[in-house]
Design a protein around this motif. Structure first.
Motif, PDB file in Angstrom:
ATOM      1  N   PHE A 131      -2.309   0.075  -8.797  1.00 46.26           N
ATOM      2  CA  PHE A 131      -2.606  -0.829  -7.683  1.00 46.26           C
ATOM      3  C   PHE A 131      -2.636  -2.277  -8.140  1.00 46.26           C
ATOM      4  O   PHE A 131      -2.004  -3.144  -7.549  1.00 46.26           O
ATOM      5  CB  PHE A 131      -3.959  -0.462  -7.074  1.00 46.26           C
ATOM      6  CG  PHE A 131      -3.932   0.793  -6.267  1.00 46.26           C
ATOM      7  CD1 PHE A 131      -4.041   2.021  -6.867  1.00 46.26           C
ATOM      8  CD2 PHE A 131      -3.784   0.726  -4.905  1.00 46.26           C
ATOM      9  CE1 PHE A 131      -3.999   3.183  -6.121  1.00 46.26           C
ATOM     10  CE2 PHE A 131      -3.750   1.880  -4.149  1.00 46.26           C
ATOM     11  CZ  PHE A 131      -3.861   3.105  -4.758  1.00 46.26           C
TER      12      PHE A 131
ATOM     13  N   LEU B 133       0.826  -1.207   0.000  1.00 46.35           N
ATOM     14  CA  LEU B 133       0.000   0.000   0.000  1.00 46.35           C
ATOM     15  C   LEU B 133       0.860   1.256   0.000  1.00 46.35           C
ATOM     16  O   LEU B 133       0.517   2.254  -0.637  1.00 46.35           O
ATOM     17  CB  LEU B 133      -0.933  -0.011   1.212  1.00 46.35           C
ATOM     18  CG  LEU B 133      -2.089  -1.001   1.092  1.00 46.35           C
ATOM     19  CD1 LEU B 133      -2.884  -1.038   2.378  1.00 46.35           C
ATOM     20  CD2 LEU B 133      -2.991  -0.618  -0.060  1.00 46.35           C
TER      21      LEU B 133
ATOM     22  N   CYS C 175       2.071   1.714  -3.544  1.00 44.78           N
ATOM     23  CA  CYS C 175       0.988   2.230  -4.380  1.00 44.78           C
ATOM     24  C   CYS C 175       0.717   3.694  -4.081  1.00 44.78           C
ATOM     25  O   CYS C 175       0.417   4.477  -4.996  1.00 44.78           O
ATOM     26  CB  CYS C 175      -0.282   1.423  -4.146  1.00 44.78           C
ATOM     27  SG  CYS C 175      -0.159  -0.235  -4.747  1.00 44.78           S
TER      28      CYS C 175
END
Lengths: 259, 252
Positions: A147, A133, A136
């Motif tokens: 993603f 995360l 991303c």
């Protein structure tokens, strides 16, 4: 500031005040942590408290209309036989996410020259998800929405490393897919740092970006190959071959970052 | 589990021997992950573990042979040894001429990465373009396998194991990587490296196929053999030029 409109005073009828006060008294003694402390005067509203499974409170609130409605709602919320709120595990423990372990593992990769292998013995996937995360997010800040691409590449590259390691190690190779994915994910940390740093590199400096990417990819490769070889059997005489596979994987991710 | 109980009066506890009345926990042997991978793959192909018995020295020497086949002084035949009554070939660690799957796999990966790098240097990089390059490489590998397989079949000997052919076909990616790397470093070197790569791959495949044909062919028809081998070598040129041309649309 003067009020522009007159607020009519709210008056609650003190019906069942005495029994309501008795309910409030009894509820105060049940000692549930999230219960609001009941007001001292009897003509106030007894606050809604969610007594999960405390049968004593629900049986005591049968008297009075307020007590009746609150009893129905609290017994609705309590249910039959569910564990009380304080017996439940903390949410993160129940989900299997241990932040201190994640932090320890991440910190062990931050030093490129001495990697602590014992910390990575039990693999988990929550740290890699967090690092994914973060990667991303930095890519998003650079204007690239990737993603799905990054997740797909992590999956494919961990399967690739799993197959290559187990085939090279032969009979006694025991890298399993969970550990492999965990290691590939944790060793993405240098790529995450690269994507954060490359947000600040000016636009025209091409070679600087490539050199920087090279340094971070080498850091990643060293971390991943050291960890994989030390955590699974059978890889010692194939260090260079496995390191090349890791190098390919992290070069692929760095391509996403630089271009 | 047995250690915790300690010695109990009247009932001697033996470690590991199930006592009557004790619950039986038979140890179910769990397959190690490598056995799991191998057992699933070996249902469809010959034993793939054979192709991964490599080490550093083998990889280096094999790369030298594939990239400069003219300089190989030794012979090209694979060393065979009798194993269990059947004749089988020695694994790659002991025999430089044995095919392996590590180099083709890594060369393919390097080709995809280098092609992505070269796309990025021309400003045309995107993850979808990289996916198309992967597909293009796979199609090229498949075409090469088809070429070798058909040339073997037409000479009447199709018994070479499929993974052998896949390995031989995959060696072309090493030369291709060299050509793409040359293109990245200096654009004009590509026009020298591509013919060189085609020639080297052609020579390597011809020499290898000749040995495979000698080992497996039922009838030795000299002129057909030679024409087919020359065809294999010449077919490398369009194939490698197509694969080496890194661009966004994958057809040409």
């Amino acid at each position: 500031m003067t009020k522009d409109f007159a607020v009519p005073p709210v008056v609650f009828p003190p019906t069942g005040g005495s029994s309501g006060g008795a309910n409030v008294q009894q509820r105060r003694f049940s000692a549930i942590p999230f219960q609001q402390p009941p007001p001292s005067s009897s003509s106030q509203i007894p606050f809604l408290s969610f007594n999960m499974g405390s049968a004593a409170a629900s049986s005591a609130t049968h008297a009075g209309p307020f007590g009746g409605t609150i009893a129905s709602s609290s017994s609705f919320g309590g249910g039959g036989g569910s564990p009380s709120f304080e017996d439940e595990e903390p949410l993160l423990d129940e989900l299997g996410i241990h932040p201190d372990q994640i932090w320890k593992k991440t910190r062990s990769i931050l030093n490129p020259f001495r990697i602590n292998q014992t910390v990575h013995k039990d693999s988990d996937l929550s740290g890699p998800i967090f690092l994914y995360l973060a990667l991303c997010l930095f890519q998003l800040l650079a204007g690239k929405i990737q993603f799905g691409v990054i997740l797909g590449w992590i999956v494919v590259s961990s399967i690739f490393l799993y197959v290559v390691f187990n085939m090279l190690a032969g009979r006694n190779g025991n890298l399993n897919l969970h550990t492999c994915t965990s290691l590939v994910g944790y060793c993405l940390l240098p790529v995450v740092v690269l994507s954060a740093v490359s947000l600040f590199v000016p636009q025209g400096a091409g070679p600087v970006k490539y050199v920087l990417a090279g340094v971070f990819v080498l850091w990643s490769t060293r971390a991943c190959s050291t960890l994989v070889v030390s955590l699974a059997d059978g890889g010692e005489e194939h260090r260079g071959l496995i390191a090349y596979a890791c190098f390919l994987i992290y070069t692929l991710f760095s391509l996403l970052v630089i271009f | 589990m047995y250690n915790n109980m300690g010695p109990q009066p009247g009932m001697p506890m033996h470690q590991g021997i199930p006592q009557p009345g004790m619950p039986m926990h038979p140890a179910i042997p769990q397959p190690s992950p490598s056995e799991y991978v191998q057992s699933n793959i070996s249902r469809y192909f010959s034993d793939p573990q054979y192709y991964f018995q490599v080490n550093d020295q083998y990889v280096r020497n094999k790369l030298k042979i594939v990239l400069f086949p003219f300089l190989h002084r030794g012979h090209w035949t694979r060393i065979s040894e009798p194993v269990g009554g059947r004749l089988s070939y020695k694994p790659p660690i002991y025999d430089i001429n044995a095919p392996d799957l590590y180099i083709p796999l890594m060369a393919f990966g390097t080709y995809v990465v280098l092609a992505g790098l070269s796309l990025g240097l021309y400003g045309k990089f995107s993850p979808e373009a990289l996916n198309w390059l992967f597909v293009k490489g796979m199609v090229g590998w498949f075409l090469q396998v088809m070429l070798l397989k058909i040339s073997l079949l037409s000479l009447g000997s199709g018994e070479a194991p499929l993974l052998d052919i896949v390995a031989y076909a995959g060696y072309t990616f090493t030369g291709l990587c060299l050509a793409v790397l040359g293109k990245i470093i200096w654009g004009y070197s590509y026009y020298v490296l591509i013919p060189w790569t085609c020639l080297c791959t052609g020579v390597f495949l011809v020499k290898t196929m000749k040995r495979v044909l000698f080992a497996e062919a039922r009838s030795y028809d000299s002129s057909r053999h030679h024409y087919l081998l020359i065809f294999v070598a010449l077919a490398q040129f369009p194939l490698l030029i197509w694969l080496g041309n890194i661009s966004v649309n994958w057809l040409f």
